[in-house]
Design a protein around this motif. Sequence first.
Motif, PDB file in Angstrom:
ATOM      1  N   LEU A 127      43.532  65.090 -37.875  1.00  0.00           N
ATOM      2  CA  LEU A 127      43.892  63.939 -37.047  1.00  0.00           C
ATOM      3  C   LEU A 127      45.248  64.112 -36.380  1.00  0.00           C
ATOM      4  CD1 LEU A 127      42.710  60.929 -39.214  1.00  0.00           C
ATOM      5  CD2 LEU A 127      41.617  61.897 -37.206  1.00  0.00           C
ATOM      6  N   ARG A 128      46.150  64.799 -37.003  1.00  0.00           N
ATOM      7  CA  ARG A 128      47.483  64.937 -36.429  1.00  0.00           C
ATOM      8  C   ARG A 128      47.455  65.671 -35.090  1.00  0.00           C
ATOM      9  NH1 ARG A 128      50.504  66.429 -41.912  1.00  0.00           N
ATOM     10  NH2 ARG A 128      51.409  64.420 -42.433  1.00  0.00           N
ATOM     11  N   THR A 129      46.618  66.746 -34.987  1.00  0.00           N
ATOM     12  CA  THR A 129      46.598  67.568 -33.770  1.00  0.00           C
ATOM     13  C   THR A 129      46.195  66.750 -32.541  1.00  0.00           C
ATOM     14  OG1 THR A 129      46.146  69.545 -35.070  1.00  0.00           O
ATOM     15  CG2 THR A 129      45.661  69.644 -32.719  1.00  0.00           C
ATOM     16  N   PRO A 130      45.020  66.067 -32.529  1.00  0.00           N
ATOM     17  CA  PRO A 130      44.679  65.275 -31.327  1.00  0.00           C
ATOM     18  C   PRO A 130      45.612  64.092 -31.100  1.00  0.00           C
ATOM     19  CG  PRO A 130      43.100  64.886 -33.087  1.00  0.00           C
ATOM     20  CD  PRO A 130      43.929  66.052 -33.522  1.00  0.00           C
ATOM     21  N   LEU A 131      46.142  63.496 -32.176  1.00  0.00           N
ATOM     22  CA  LEU A 131      47.048  62.368 -31.988  1.00  0.00           C
ATOM     23  C   LEU A 131      48.346  62.813 -31.322  1.00  0.00           C
ATOM     24  CD1 LEU A 131      46.632  60.259 -35.218  1.00  0.00           C
ATOM     25  CD2 LEU A 131      46.061  59.611 -32.897  1.00  0.00           C
ATOM     26  N   ASN A 132      48.855  63.966 -31.713  1.00  0.00           N
ATOM     27  CA  ASN A 132      50.069  64.479 -31.075  1.00  0.00           C
ATOM     28  C   ASN A 132      49.815  64.750 -29.588  1.00  0.00           C
ATOM     29  OD1 ASN A 132      51.891  64.444 -33.224  1.00  0.00           O
ATOM     30  ND2 ASN A 132      51.025  66.310 -34.088  1.00  0.00           N
ATOM     31  N   ALA A 133      48.596  65.262 -29.273  1.00  0.00           N
ATOM     32  CA  ALA A 133      48.251  65.502 -27.869  1.00  0.00           C
ATOM     33  C   ALA A 133      48.194  64.183 -27.093  1.00  0.00           C
ATOM     34  CB  ALA A 133      46.915  66.236 -27.784  1.00  0.00           C
ATOM     35  N   ILE A 134      47.577  63.160 -27.697  1.00  0.00           N
ATOM     36  CA  ILE A 134      47.474  61.842 -27.036  1.00  0.00           C
ATOM     37  C   ILE A 134      48.864  61.280 -26.777  1.00  0.00           C
ATOM     38  CG2 ILE A 134      46.731  59.472 -27.365  1.00  0.00           C
ATOM     39  CD1 ILE A 134      44.328  60.573 -28.913  1.00  0.00           C
ATOM     40  N   TYR A 169      53.944  61.655 -21.047  1.00  0.00           N
ATOM     41  CA  TYR A 169      54.040  62.355 -19.755  1.00  0.00           C
ATOM     42  C   TYR A 169      53.656  61.425 -18.612  1.00  0.00           C
ATOM     43  CZ  TYR A 169      53.099  65.648 -15.974  1.00  0.00           C
ATOM     44  OH  TYR A 169      53.087  66.285 -14.771  1.00  0.00           O
ATOM     45  N   MET A 170      52.536  60.673 -18.781  1.00  0.00           N
ATOM     46  CA  MET A 170      52.069  59.783 -17.721  1.00  0.00           C
ATOM     47  C   MET A 170      53.096  58.684 -17.439  1.00  0.00           C
ATOM     48  SD  MET A 170      48.037  59.403 -18.717  1.00  0.00           S
ATOM     49  CE  MET A 170      47.716  58.347 -17.308  1.00  0.00           C
ATOM     50  N   ILE A 171      53.706  58.144 -18.489  1.00  0.00           N
ATOM     51  CA  ILE A 171      54.703  57.085 -18.292  1.00  0.00           C
ATOM     52  C   ILE A 171      55.932  57.627 -17.570  1.00  0.00           C
ATOM     53  CG2 ILE A 171      56.262  55.513 -19.523  1.00  0.00           C
ATOM     54  CD1 ILE A 171      54.128  55.241 -21.670  1.00  0.00           C
ATOM     55  N   GLU A 172      56.310  58.849 -17.919  1.00  0.00           N
ATOM     56  CA  GLU A 172      57.552  59.416 -17.406  1.00  0.00           C
ATOM     57  C   GLU A 172      57.401  59.955 -15.983  1.00  0.00           C
ATOM     58  OE1 GLU A 172      61.551  60.224 -17.572  1.00  0.00           O
ATOM     59  OE2 GLU A 172      60.322  59.193 -19.081  1.00  0.00           O
ATOM     60  N   TYR A 173      56.287  60.647 -15.695  1.00  0.00           N
ATOM     61  CA  TYR A 173      56.182  61.405 -14.453  1.00  0.00           C
ATOM     62  C   TYR A 173      55.130  60.884 -13.464  1.00  0.00           C
ATOM     63  CZ  TYR A 173      58.965  64.688 -17.168  1.00  0.00           C
ATOM     64  OH  TYR A 173      59.925  65.255 -17.923  1.00  0.00           O
ATOM     65  N   ASP A 208      50.621  47.228 -14.732  1.00  0.00           N
ATOM     66  CA  ASP A 208      49.469  47.100 -15.635  1.00  0.00           C
ATOM     67  C   ASP A 208      49.101  48.442 -16.234  1.00  0.00           C
ATOM     68  OD1 ASP A 208      49.358  44.425 -15.136  1.00  0.00           O
ATOM     69  OD2 ASP A 208      47.794  44.579 -13.577  1.00  0.00           O
ATOM     70  N   GLN A 209      49.155  49.484 -15.405  1.00  0.00           N
ATOM     71  CA  GLN A 209      48.814  50.821 -15.914  1.00  0.00           C
ATOM     72  C   GLN A 209      49.854  51.284 -16.942  1.00  0.00           C
ATOM     73  OE1 GLN A 209      48.693  52.851 -12.130  1.00  0.00           O
ATOM     74  NE2 GLN A 209      46.445  52.672 -11.956  1.00  0.00           N
ATOM     75  N   LYS A 210      51.116  51.004 -16.661  1.00  0.00           N
ATOM     76  CA  LYS A 210      52.144  51.374 -17.647  1.00  0.00           C
ATOM     77  C   LYS A 210      51.937  50.647 -18.974  1.00  0.00           C
ATOM     78  CE  LYS A 210      55.911  52.683 -14.509  1.00  0.00           C
ATOM     79  NZ  LYS A 210      57.294  52.389 -14.073  1.00  0.00           N
ATOM     80  N   ASP A 211      51.561  49.362 -18.883  1.00  0.00           N
ATOM     81  CA  ASP A 211      51.302  48.617 -20.126  1.00  0.00           C
ATOM     82  C   ASP A 211      50.139  49.224 -20.886  1.00  0.00           C
ATOM     83  OD1 ASP A 211      53.345  46.937 -19.561  1.00  0.00           O
ATOM     84  OD2 ASP A 211      52.089  45.351 -18.695  1.00  0.00           O
ATOM     85  N   THR A 212      49.095  49.609 -20.132  1.00  0.00           N
ATOM     86  CA  THR A 212      47.908  50.196 -20.789  1.00  0.00           C
ATOM     87  C   THR A 212      48.258  51.517 -21.452  1.00  0.00           C
ATOM     88  OG1 THR A 212      46.462  49.151 -19.154  1.00  0.00           O
ATOM     89  CG2 THR A 212      45.543  50.978 -20.440  1.00  0.00           C
ATOM     90  N   VAL A 213      48.952  52.379 -20.703  1.00  0.00           N
ATOM     91  CA  VAL A 213      49.334  53.684 -21.270  1.00  0.00           C
ATOM     92  C   VAL A 213      50.317  53.472 -22.423  1.00  0.00           C
ATOM     93  CG1 VAL A 213      50.417  55.909 -20.780  1.00  0.00           C
ATOM     94  CG2 VAL A 213      48.898  54.857 -19.089  1.00  0.00           C
ATOM     95  N   GLY A 214      51.197  52.487 -22.284  1.00  0.00           N
ATOM     96  CA  GLY A 214      52.125  52.195 -23.378  1.00  0.00           C
ATOM     97  C   GLY A 214      51.400  51.774 -24.645  1.00  0.00           C
ATOM     98  N   ASN A 215      50.337  50.959 -24.460  1.00  0.00           N
ATOM     99  CA  ASN A 215      49.529  50.576 -25.628  1.00  0.00           C
ATOM    100  C   ASN A 215      48.853  51.786 -26.243  1.00  0.00           C
ATOM    101  OD1 ASN A 215      50.092  47.863 -25.701  1.00  0.00           O
ATOM    102  ND2 ASN A 215      48.469  47.321 -24.252  1.00  0.00           N
ATOM    103  N   ILE A 216      48.415  52.723 -25.382  1.00  0.00           N
ATOM    104  CA  ILE A 216      47.787  53.957 -25.905  1.00  0.00           C
ATOM    105  C   ILE A 216      48.793  54.731 -26.753  1.00  0.00           C
ATOM    106  CG2 ILE A 216      46.829  56.201 -25.256  1.00  0.00           C
ATOM    107  CD1 ILE A 216      45.617  54.836 -22.795  1.00  0.00           C
ATOM    108  N   GLU A 217      50.014  54.876 -26.223  1.00  0.00           N
ATOM    109  CA  GLU A 217      51.016  55.641 -26.975  1.00  0.00           C
ATOM    110  C   GLU A 217      51.371  54.952 -28.292  1.00  0.00           C
ATOM    111  OE1 GLU A 217      55.620  57.193 -26.732  1.00  0.00           O
ATOM    112  OE2 GLU A 217      54.856  55.696 -25.320  1.00  0.00           O
TER     113      GLU A 217
END
Length: 679
Positions: free
Chosen positions: A467-474, A480-484, A490-499
Amino acid sequence: MFNFIKKSLRNKLLSIFIIIGFLPFLTLLVYTLFLSESKIVNKIINEHLERTKVVIELIDNHLVSLTKEVRFLSSLDLMDDLLAEDIDKRISRLLTQKRDDLNLDITFMAVALDSTIVASSDKNILLEKYSMNELNVKNYGTYIKDNYLYMYSQISASFDKTKKLGFLVLKYNLKNLDSYLTHNDTVHSYIIDSKNNFIIGENIPLKINFYNKTNSIIDSKYVVVYEKLSSVLNDWHIVYAVDKSVALEFLYDFISFMLYMSFIIFILIIYMSIKQSREIVKPIEELTATTNYITKTQNYSAQLNVNSQDEIATLTHSFNNMLKTTYSALQTLEEENKLRLKRFTQLIEVFNTIIQTKSEDECINVSIEEIKKLTHKENLHFQKDKNRTTDKECTNLYITDFENDEKIYFGSIELGIESFEDKNEQDFYNSIASMITLQLDKIRLIQRTTSASRAKSAFISNMSHELRTPLNAIIGFAQYMIEYEELNEDQKDTVGNIESSAQYLLGMINEILDIAKIEAGKMEAHIESANILEIVQSSYNMLSPLAKDKKIKFDFIYNNFDNKIYKTDPKMFKQIVVNLISNAIKFTLEGSVLLELYNDEENLYVSVKDSGIGISEDDMNRLFNDFTQLENVIQKSHRGTGLGLSLSKKMANILGGDVTLKSNGIGHGTLCLFSLQIK
């Protein structure tokens, strides 16, 4: 003094007789001198406290009934006469009749809105002006002025309840309450307004601080109890004073009599004690002298002389018979001791040998070899068949079935003995059988524990790695998406929730590895001030997308929660809440999940109620075991560790709380309650 008593039975008996004879009298005297007065005073206090409570209840009921009477009269259609010019006739007759029926020192008044008394049970006050300051505050109520209690209720038109016509007022003379008090030569009572020092009843000069925690005082003359009145007289107290000298007169006379009689009783007890102790000890002294002679000479043929027919004579006969059997008993005992010592030594040797074995086969084989040495038989063997018949004695072995917590048949070892002639021999071999079964249980339990531990460790290790390997990738992709990436809010909130969800899952994996620490008692809570509402709200926001994807209604209620800062471990607290919500969403195909946060004076609660698949009563407790999952349709499509509820309950216990489940059965949903002590 104590050595003088210890060295002589006569002195012991004398002391005991004196104590037994004089102790009841002394106890009664001490009780009378030191305890009876307080007992009587306490009884008086308790009795009059009960009486005050009864009187308070009567007064309360009386005033409440008068209040209801005023409100009832004000609601009569007859009160519409306030709009007419002849208002003082019918209403005044009604009020006069009601006053006569109650037979109290009271006055009823109907007051118009211009403060004029337009009707009354007292004709002398008609058309006088009434102070309206106290009446305009509420539609009905009470107030106290001077020596009177005023009860009032608003009068409204029967055809239009919004039309205010005036007030109906009852002027109640507080002296009426004197009828509820007790007045006699020994008991005095009165009611007092502690603020205005207004007294109803007999005025006794007593200094009472009504704001003390106690409700009773005792002075040189009176035993005083007091209680605060309820209802409208909440600043008033009722006081009972009892003459102390009259209540304790009989006690003082009895104490004087006891003191006069104590000297005579003491002399009589000493005389009877000395006489009885001498009569009892004399034959015992004679028996002691003869016993000392036998001890010195070892002459067991000696006999004691019997000079009486009482219990001492019976003792002497028994002692003579004992001398005759002592010698033969000593010889037999010596032989038996040699045999028992030999068997005990053999038992220790067998035990030391058996406990060295590492497997079941080794244990059985070693045990047979040891039994061969004891029985001197060579054709001994172990058999599994319980129904096999043999003409030899066997020792049966019963091991523990750890799954069902019961003993089951394992096998038997033939001893090569025809039959046991001595029961002690049978017990000896039964003890060996017990040693064998204990060692077998130990071997099987070690093997079972080792296997389970290895499986558990392998599972946790593999799961955490996978589980650690895919979670670290996520987490990396989300950051990366938030930063670059150019994302809207709304998209930032969604990606933030993912992180944040991935970060929490990664932390949860590390917590799973800590379950061993929890079981070993090595995990500690890091207590700090935490905003519980923010933690639960964050958990709700994190898991709302899961419920939305499944089209499940997901609500959060916290109306009954006193939003304060509580001390707990916020990380553990959040993990427990997230686990409970995740389970509810996971096992709900359709319907709703309700998250509720509330508290009472002692605990705060997080309740998660779903309309999912439900749990049967038999499976309820199993869910709190490590790595336990139930077989159902949803479970087959959602793989998990089976640690959620188990870990949540253990963490809740560490925080000083608990996690409980409730369900009406399969298909009826589940209520999961996380409770935590506020202290």
